[in-house]
Design a protein around this motif. Structure first.
Motif, PDB file in Angstrom:
ATOM      1  N   ARG A  93       0.828  -1.216   0.000  1.00 21.44           N
ATOM      2  CA  ARG A  93       0.000   0.000   0.000  1.00 21.44           C
ATOM      3  C   ARG A  93       0.855   1.256   0.000  1.00 21.44           C
ATOM      4  O   ARG A  93       0.506   2.258  -0.629  1.00 21.44           O
ATOM      5  CB  ARG A  93      -0.911  -0.006   1.229  1.00 21.44           C
ATOM      6  N   THR A 190     -13.593   8.597  -6.049  1.00 22.56           N
ATOM      7  CA  THR A 190     -13.605   7.140  -5.884  1.00 22.56           C
ATOM      8  C   THR A 190     -12.325   6.659  -5.203  1.00 22.56           C
ATOM      9  O   THR A 190     -12.359   5.812  -4.295  1.00 22.56           O
ATOM     10  CB  THR A 190     -13.760   6.465  -7.261  1.00 22.56           C
ATOM     11  N   ASN A 193     -12.546   7.412  -1.494  1.00 20.94           N
ATOM     12  CA  ASN A 193     -13.399   6.477  -0.760  1.00 20.94           C
ATOM     13  C   ASN A 193     -12.688   5.146  -0.527  1.00 20.94           C
ATOM     14  O   ASN A 193     -12.823   4.530   0.536  1.00 20.94           O
ATOM     15  CB  ASN A 193     -14.701   6.250  -1.537  1.00 20.94           C
ATOM     16  N   THR A 194     -11.926   4.695  -1.535  1.00 17.03           N
ATOM     17  CA  THR A 194     -11.175   3.446  -1.387  1.00 17.03           C
ATOM     18  C   THR A 194     -10.155   3.545  -0.261  1.00 17.03           C
ATOM     19  O   THR A 194     -10.004   2.635   0.565  1.00 17.03           O
ATOM     20  CB  THR A 194     -10.463   3.106  -2.711  1.00 17.03           C
ATOM     21  N   THR A 196     -10.335   5.490   2.311  1.00 14.91           N
ATOM     22  CA  THR A 196     -11.051   5.538   3.590  1.00 14.91           C
ATOM     23  C   THR A 196     -11.374   4.125   4.077  1.00 14.91           C
ATOM     24  O   THR A 196     -11.206   3.799   5.261  1.00 14.91           O
ATOM     25  CB  THR A 196     -12.340   6.352   3.419  1.00 14.91           C
ATOM     26  N   LYS A 197     -11.817   3.264   3.145  1.00 13.27           N
ATOM     27  CA  LYS A 197     -12.102   1.878   3.530  1.00 13.27           C
ATOM     28  C   LYS A 197     -10.837   1.171   4.015  1.00 13.27           C
ATOM     29  O   LYS A 197     -10.861   0.415   4.988  1.00 13.27           O
ATOM     30  CB  LYS A 197     -12.704   1.129   2.352  1.00 13.27           C
ATOM     31  N   GLU A 198      -9.719   1.397   3.335  1.00 15.22           N
ATOM     32  CA  GLU A 198      -8.459   0.755   3.747  1.00 15.22           C
ATOM     33  C   GLU A 198      -8.037   1.227   5.137  1.00 15.22           C
ATOM     34  O   GLU A 198      -7.521   0.439   5.939  1.00 15.22           O
ATOM     35  CB  GLU A 198      -7.370   1.072   2.724  1.00 15.22           C
ATOM     36  N   ASP A 200     -10.062   2.138   7.548  1.00 21.42           N
ATOM     37  CA  ASP A 200     -10.927   1.456   8.514  1.00 21.42           C
ATOM     38  C   ASP A 200     -10.470   0.024   8.742  1.00 21.42           C
ATOM     39  O   ASP A 200     -10.483  -0.489   9.876  1.00 21.42           O
ATOM     40  CB  ASP A 200     -12.372   1.477   8.007  1.00 21.42           C
ATOM     41  N   GLN A 201     -10.065  -0.647   7.652  1.00 21.09           N
ATOM     42  CA  GLN A 201      -9.573  -2.020   7.804  1.00 21.09           C
ATOM     43  C   GLN A 201      -8.297  -2.069   8.646  1.00 21.09           C
ATOM     44  O   GLN A 201      -8.117  -2.957   9.477  1.00 21.09           O
ATOM     45  CB  GLN A 201      -9.322  -2.631   6.423  1.00 21.09           C
ATOM     46  N   THR A 204      -9.180  -1.750  12.293  1.00 16.13           N
ATOM     47  CA  THR A 204      -9.679  -3.004  12.848  1.00 16.13           C
ATOM     48  C   THR A 204      -8.526  -3.973  13.128  1.00 16.13           C
ATOM     49  O   THR A 204      -8.480  -4.617  14.191  1.00 16.13           O
ATOM     50  CB  THR A 204     -10.665  -3.636  11.857  1.00 16.13           C
TER      51      THR A 204
END
Length: 302
Positions: A93, A190, A193-194, A196-198, A200-201, A204
């Motif tokens: 990443r 887009t 947003n991608t 942002t999801k990464e 959050d993962q 976690t």
């Protein structure tokens, strides 16, 4: 920087195979059992089978302890492998964000050049507008004298209609460019947003690792030297993961800053384009009026 991450894929040196470690631990436990049996044979006399039963119970306890240590060692090994995979994912990443940052930097430089060119055109048109304004004021006085010839301007109005149609086509071209910029903006949204999801993962995964670390900390005092070595390796991998996370966050901020600059430059370019179009219209109108008045003056002089 990537060489420092991949120089040792495990994050530490481990020259001793796992099979040898298991053999050493089992060997130590069985040596203790043999020593205990020999001490019983050398001086302790069992009475009514009580001593033999006691020895058998201690041997069972030692075997249970050996099983527990083996399970804990396997758990630590699994945690170590999981952290290694997470470190590799974060490195991937990090490389992806570096490429995106370079692409945004290139777009930023291109827009800066376009803005400078439009600014130069804007300044030139401003000077022309001032000159035409001066001429316009002079011709206005003459136009007042030629007001009686108004009916002859109908034909010239048709010519202005043609110019209007031309400007309409130019407006349509600018609308097409605007639509293209809108699509680019949606693509950037887009990507945002991608990311942002990464994030959050990653949060976690971080919480899960924190819970596992607390569990390992509670059982620290019951582990052997092998557990201590794995704990040290675990801490090293955690530091590497935190460093990669910090780099990941830094690149995300840089990308957001470049995105903001990109949007600002797009707005400035659109504003300059609008001003450019307005000045072009004013110049064309003044030029047309100048020709008309000049023709009238020539007619009057004749």
């Amino acid at each position: 920087m990537s060489e420092g991450v991949y120089q040792n894929s495990d994050g530490f040196e481990d020259d001793e195979p796992d099979a040898m470690k298991n053999t050493d631990i089992d060997g130590q436990l069985y040596a203790n059992v043999r020593a205990f049996k020999s001490s019983t044979r050398n001086g302790v006399v069992a009475s009514d089978g009580v001593t033999d039963h006691h020895n058998s119970t201690e041997i069972d306890q030692l075997q249970d302890s050996n099983s527990l240590l083996t399970k804990k060692r396997d758990q630590l090994q699994n945690s170590y492998n999981t952290l290694t995979k997470e470190r590799d994912q974060l490195q991937t990443r990090y490389n992806t964000l570096t490429k995106e940052r370079d692409q945004l930097q290139t777009s930023y430089n291109t827009l800066t050049k376009e803005r400078d060119q439009l600014q130069t055109s804007y300044n030139t048109l401003t000077k022309e507008r001032d000159q035409l304004q001066t001429r316009y004021n002079t011709l206005t006085k003459e136009r007042d004298q030629l007001q009686t010839s108004y009916n002859t301007l109908t034909k010239e109005r048709d010519q202005l209609q043609t110019s209007y149609n031309t400007l309409t086509k130019e407006r349509d071209q600018l609308q097409t460019r605007y639509n293209t910029l809108t699509k680019e903006r949606d693509q950037l949204q887009t990507r945002y947003n991608t990311l942002t999801k990464e994030i959050d993962q990653l949060q976690t995964s971080y919480n899960t690792l924190t819970k596992e670390r607390d569990q390992l900390q509670n059982s620290y005092n019951t582990l052997t030297k092998e557990r201590d070595q794995l704990q040290t390796r675990y801490n090293n991998l955690t530091k590497e993961r935190d460093q990669l996370q910090t780099r990941y966050n830094t690149l995300t901020k840089e990308r957001d800053q470049l995105q903001t600059r990109y949007n600002n430059l797009t707005k400035e370019r659109d504003q300059l384009q609008t001003s450019y179009n307005t000045l072009t219209k004013e110049r064309d109108q003044l030029q047309t009026e100048k020709k008309i008045l000049s023709e009238r003056l020539s007619n009057l002089s004749e």
